[in-house]
Design a protein around this motif. Structure first.
Motif, PDB file in Angstrom:
ATOM      1  N   LEU A  52       0.827  -1.192   0.000  1.00 21.06           N
ATOM      2  CA  LEU A  52       0.000   0.000   0.000  1.00 21.06           C
ATOM      3  C   LEU A  52       0.872   1.256   0.000  1.00 21.06           C
ATOM      4  N   VAL A  53       0.280   2.352  -0.430  1.00 19.15           N
ATOM      5  CA  VAL A  53       0.870   3.665  -0.194  1.00 19.15           C
ATOM      6  C   VAL A  53       0.036   4.331   0.891  1.00 19.15           C
ATOM      7  N   GLN A  54       0.707   4.953   1.861  1.00 14.74           N
ATOM      8  CA  GLN A  54       0.005   5.690   2.916  1.00 14.74           C
ATOM      9  C   GLN A  54       0.642   7.068   3.044  1.00 14.74           C
ATOM     10  N   TYR A  55      -0.158   8.070   2.785  1.00 16.06           N
ATOM     11  CA  TYR A  55       0.284   9.457   2.936  1.00 16.06           C
ATOM     12  C   TYR A  55      -0.368  10.047   4.173  1.00 16.06           C
TER      13      TYR A  55
ATOM     14  N   TRP B   6      -3.015   4.991  15.607  1.00 14.73           N
ATOM     15  CA  TRP B   6      -4.112   5.261  14.673  1.00 14.73           C
ATOM     16  C   TRP B   6      -3.666   5.076  13.225  1.00 14.73           C
ATOM     17  N   LEU B   7      -2.451   5.533  12.905  1.00 11.15           N
ATOM     18  CA  LEU B   7      -1.945   5.344  11.548  1.00 11.15           C
ATOM     19  C   LEU B   7      -1.821   3.865  11.211  1.00 11.15           C
ATOM     20  N   ASP B   8      -1.371   3.063  12.171  1.00 13.28           N
ATOM     21  CA  ASP B   8      -1.309   1.618  11.959  1.00 13.28           C
ATOM     22  C   ASP B   8      -2.705   1.041  11.726  1.00 13.28           C
ATOM     23  N   GLU B   9      -3.679   1.488  12.515  1.00 10.96           N
ATOM     24  CA  GLU B   9      -5.058   1.014  12.341  1.00 10.96           C
ATOM     25  C   GLU B   9      -5.564   1.338  10.940  1.00 10.96           C
ATOM     26  N   ARG B  10      -5.336   2.574  10.493  1.00  7.73           N
ATOM     27  CA  ARG B  10      -5.807   2.961   9.165  1.00  7.73           C
ATOM     28  C   ARG B  10      -5.110   2.142   8.074  1.00  7.73           C
ATOM     29  N   SER B  11      -3.836   1.819   8.291  1.00  9.18           N
ATOM     30  CA  SER B  11      -3.094   1.064   7.280  1.00  9.18           C
ATOM     31  C   SER B  11      -3.632  -0.345   7.104  1.00  9.18           C
TER      32      SER B  11
ATOM     33  N   HIS C 260     -12.177  -5.670  -5.996  1.00  7.98           N
ATOM     34  CA  HIS C 260     -13.564  -5.464  -5.584  1.00  7.98           C
ATOM     35  C   HIS C 260     -13.803  -4.107  -4.934  1.00  7.98           C
ATOM     36  N   GLY C 261     -12.738  -3.399  -4.604  1.00  6.74           N
ATOM     37  CA  GLY C 261     -12.857  -2.126  -3.930  1.00  6.74           C
ATOM     38  C   GLY C 261     -13.090  -2.312  -2.440  1.00  6.74           C
ATOM     39  N   PRO C 262     -12.907  -1.265  -1.635  1.00  4.87           N
ATOM     40  CA  PRO C 262     -12.419   0.041  -2.075  1.00  4.87           C
ATOM     41  C   PRO C 262     -10.930   0.025  -2.387  1.00  4.87           C
ATOM     42  N   GLY C 263     -10.544   0.784  -3.407  1.00  5.28           N
ATOM     43  CA  GLY C 263      -9.127   0.863  -3.748  1.00  5.28           C
ATOM     44  C   GLY C 263      -8.360   1.823  -2.868  1.00  5.28           C
ATOM     45  N   TRP C 264      -9.091   2.678  -2.099  1.00  8.41           N
ATOM     46  CA  TRP C 264      -8.441   3.663  -1.247  1.00  8.41           C
ATOM     47  C   TRP C 264      -9.439   4.126  -0.191  1.00  8.41           C
ATOM     48  N   HIS C 265      -8.937   4.776   0.863  1.00  5.78           N
ATOM     49  CA  HIS C 265      -9.805   5.402   1.854  1.00  5.78           C
ATOM     50  C   HIS C 265      -9.060   6.561   2.513  1.00  5.78           C
ATOM     51  N   LEU C 266      -9.839   7.496   3.071  1.00  7.70           N
ATOM     52  CA  LEU C 266      -9.297   8.719   3.644  1.00  7.70           C
ATOM     53  C   LEU C 266      -9.865   8.904   5.042  1.00  7.70           C
ATOM     54  N   GLY C 267      -8.979   9.182   6.015  1.00  8.53           N
ATOM     55  CA  GLY C 267      -9.405   9.347   7.397  1.00  8.53           C
ATOM     56  C   GLY C 267      -8.816  10.590   8.041  1.00  8.53           C
TER      57      GLY C 267
ATOM     58  N   ASP D  77      -4.647  17.937  21.681  1.00 10.11           N
ATOM     59  CA  ASP D  77      -3.793  19.122  21.806  1.00 10.11           C
ATOM     60  C   ASP D  77      -4.042  20.135  20.684  1.00 10.11           C
ATOM     61  N   GLY D  78      -5.080  19.897  19.869  1.00  7.26           N
ATOM     62  CA  GLY D  78      -5.393  20.799  18.771  1.00  7.26           C
ATOM     63  C   GLY D  78      -4.778  20.406  17.444  1.00  7.26           C
ATOM     64  N   THR D  79      -3.912  19.406  17.448  1.00  3.21           N
ATOM     65  CA  THR D  79      -3.308  18.897  16.220  1.00  3.21           C
ATOM     66  C   THR D  79      -4.310  18.003  15.489  1.00  3.21           C
ATOM     67  N   THR D  80      -4.197  17.942  14.171  1.00  2.00           N
ATOM     68  CA  THR D  80      -5.060  17.072  13.366  1.00  2.00           C
ATOM     69  C   THR D  80      -4.195  16.290  12.385  1.00  2.00           C
ATOM     70  N   ALA D  81      -4.487  14.995  12.252  1.00  5.07           N
ATOM     71  CA  ALA D  81      -3.803  14.160  11.272  1.00  5.07           C
ATOM     72  C   ALA D  81      -4.796  13.706  10.212  1.00  5.07           C
ATOM     73  N   VAL D  82      -4.315  13.620   8.992  1.00 10.78           N
ATOM     74  CA  VAL D  82      -5.118  13.152   7.856  1.00 10.78           C
ATOM     75  C   VAL D  82      -4.307  12.062   7.171  1.00 10.78           C
ATOM     76  N   THR D  83      -4.947  10.975   6.776  1.00 14.88           N
ATOM     77  CA  THR D  83      -4.192   9.931   6.085  1.00 14.88           C
ATOM     78  C   THR D  83      -4.986   9.322   4.938  1.00 14.88           C
ATOM     79  N   LEU D  84      -4.295   9.120   3.831  1.00 23.52           N
ATOM     80  CA  LEU D  84      -4.829   8.430   2.661  1.00 23.52           C
ATOM     81  C   LEU D  84      -4.093   7.108   2.521  1.00 23.52           C
ATOM     82  N   VAL D  85      -4.840   6.023   2.386  1.00 25.34           N
ATOM     83  CA  VAL D  85      -4.259   4.694   2.165  1.00 25.34           C
ATOM     84  C   VAL D  85      -4.817   4.164   0.845  1.00 25.34           C
TER      85      VAL D  85
END
Length: 443
Positions: A24-27, A92-97, A105-112, A118-126
């Motif tokens: 997979l690619v994970q950004y 959380w990144l491991d969970e998303r991966s 059959h899909g899904p070919g990707w997902h976004l979380g 602390d006010g920080t936000t993470a976004v990840t595409l797998v």
């Protein structure tokens, strides 16, 4: 435009089938300022076009070439998680991966999205590596962030009758036969030249099965963000370049994780080299693999040998002296059970995958339309088992990219008999950076 998979994409897909293991690619984007949710929803609406707006439809023939079919638009809903403490980001990144991704059959990707307390936000595409590599991901994400939706013109899934599919795939097999015949000759020559390596691989035998229980494994993954100016300065002081510094780093880690050759202490690096063409190049994976042999001894003080090894390996591929890529047309005819053994013969035992993603467009760091504080490039897997990892002697993947004034260094590793935790790997990464006179923010 053709909807047939290129040989390299067919090989990537067959490898997944043969091993049950998906690459997979994970950004990852990490924001320390308030995130623009409207911008993230726009990204989510736009990602599912171009390279990510498709799936693979297997051939009706067991040795036929597969096809791309359309799967445009959001593959799954945008997942916005309840807030967590910042210390849980890695988990959380491991969970998303590990959330299901399927190139057929899909899904070919997902976004979380993960807000943190602390006010920080993470976004990840797998996304599935069968659909897009880093170069294809860059095009897809830059388009999506900019609001563009690329239509590659593929048919809908199952739009052909069985009879039409059989006839079309049979005609394609007939057209592929001359390539197959030429490749058989190339393969025979390659095997003759590599007979010593093949004999050595066979003599080594299959590693003993693990003593403990088998089961799924999430490989530890650690990222470190280093200032690009510091990275370049240190590389120059050691007589190298940013590319050879990454190679030296990979070789040192490889040695410490038991991946050096007993005969001479050298470490084999597999370096992905992009050969993507213009806008009409729709391959999911457009790359060749260069093989460099780097001795880690003294690399932390002098990168001259690493620089030479990398330069010679890249030149061999660019000048056509490395013919592994020419073996790809035989891929559709290789039995699935033979795919894994073929890779072992071609690439050797215990290699280190070392990918330099180069300069990543600054626009790619703007998932919500604003600049993220950090961007990570995580080369992750699904379907990995402990027994398979230990039979293979473990794994080490190092990937780095430059974006917005930083070098994002990402390491995925498993060492037989080691602790194999994120803390264990972070300690290795920090120690190696320190040995090279570098420091970074570890995530």
């Amino acid at each position: 435009m053709t909807d047939r998979l290129a040989y390299i994409d067919q090989a990537t897909f067959l490898s997944m089938q043969a091993t049950g293991r998906s690459q997979l690619v994970q950004y990852v984007w990490v924001y320390t300022h308030p995130v623009d949710m409207a911008g993230l929803r726009r990204l989510h609406r736009n990602v599912g076009y171009g390279f990510a707006g498709r799936l693979i439809e297997p051939s009706i023939l067991p040795f036929g070439r597969h096809r791309w079919v359309a799967a445009t638009g959001p593959a799954t809903p945008l997942d916005v998680e309840p807030a967590r403490p910042p210390g849980e980001l890695g988990g959380w990144l491991d969970e998303r991966s590990q959330l299901r991704v399927d190139p057929v059959h899909g899904p070919g990707w997902h976004l979380g999205v993960l807000p943190m307390t602390d006010g920080t936000t993470a976004v990840t595409l797998v996304a599935s590596h069968c659909l897009l590599d880093h170069g294809a991901s860059v095009r897809t994400l830059v388009d999506a962030i900019g609001g563009a939706r690329r239509d590659l013109g593929y048919r809908l899934p199952r739009s052909r009758t069985r009879r039409a599919a059989l006839a079309s795939d049979a005609r394609q097999v007939a057209r592929d036969l001359p390539d197959f015949a030429r490749t058989v000759v190339t393969a025979a020559k390659y095997a003759h030249r590599s007979r010593a390596s093949i004999s050595e691989s066979r003599a080594a035998g299959t590693p003993a099965a693990p003593d403990g229980p088998d089961g799924p494994v999430v490989l530890p993954t650690v990222s470190a963000v280093v200032e690009a100016a510091e990275w370049d300065s240190r590389a120059g002081e050691l007589g190298g370049t940013g590319y050879s510094l990454l190679a030296g780093f990979g070789a040192v880690l490889g040695e410490r994780m038991g991946r050096a050759r007993p005969s001479d202490g050298a470490v084999t690096l597999l370096i992905a080299l992009s050969d993507r063409g213009g806008d009409d190049d729709h391959r999911g994976n457009a790359m060749q693999i260069a093989t460099a042999t780097v001795n880690p001894t003294g690399a932390t003080a002098d990168l001259t040998n690493a620089r030479t090894a990398v330069r010679e390996a890249l030149s061999a591929v660019r000048e056509g002296h490395d013919d592994k890529h020419e073996l790809l047309p035989i891929t559709p005819f290789v039995p699935v059970r033979a795919v894994r053994r073929t890779a072992e013969v071609i690439f050797g035992d215990l290699p280190v995958s070392c990918s330099n993603l180069g300069d990543v467009p600054t626009e790619m760091a703007r998932a919500d339309g604003t600049d993220a504080q950090f961007m990570l490039f995580r080369p992750v897997d699904q379907g990995v088992t402990r027994a398979a990892l230990e039979r293979a002697g473990g794994q080490l993947v190092v990937a780095a990219g430059r974006i917005a004034g930083s070098v994002s260094l990402n390491v995925v590793a498993y060492e037989v008999g080691a602790a194999n935790t994120r803390e264990w790997l972070a300690e290795h990464v920090v120690r190696a950076l320190t040995d090279f006179g570098l420091k970074g923010t570890v995530i």
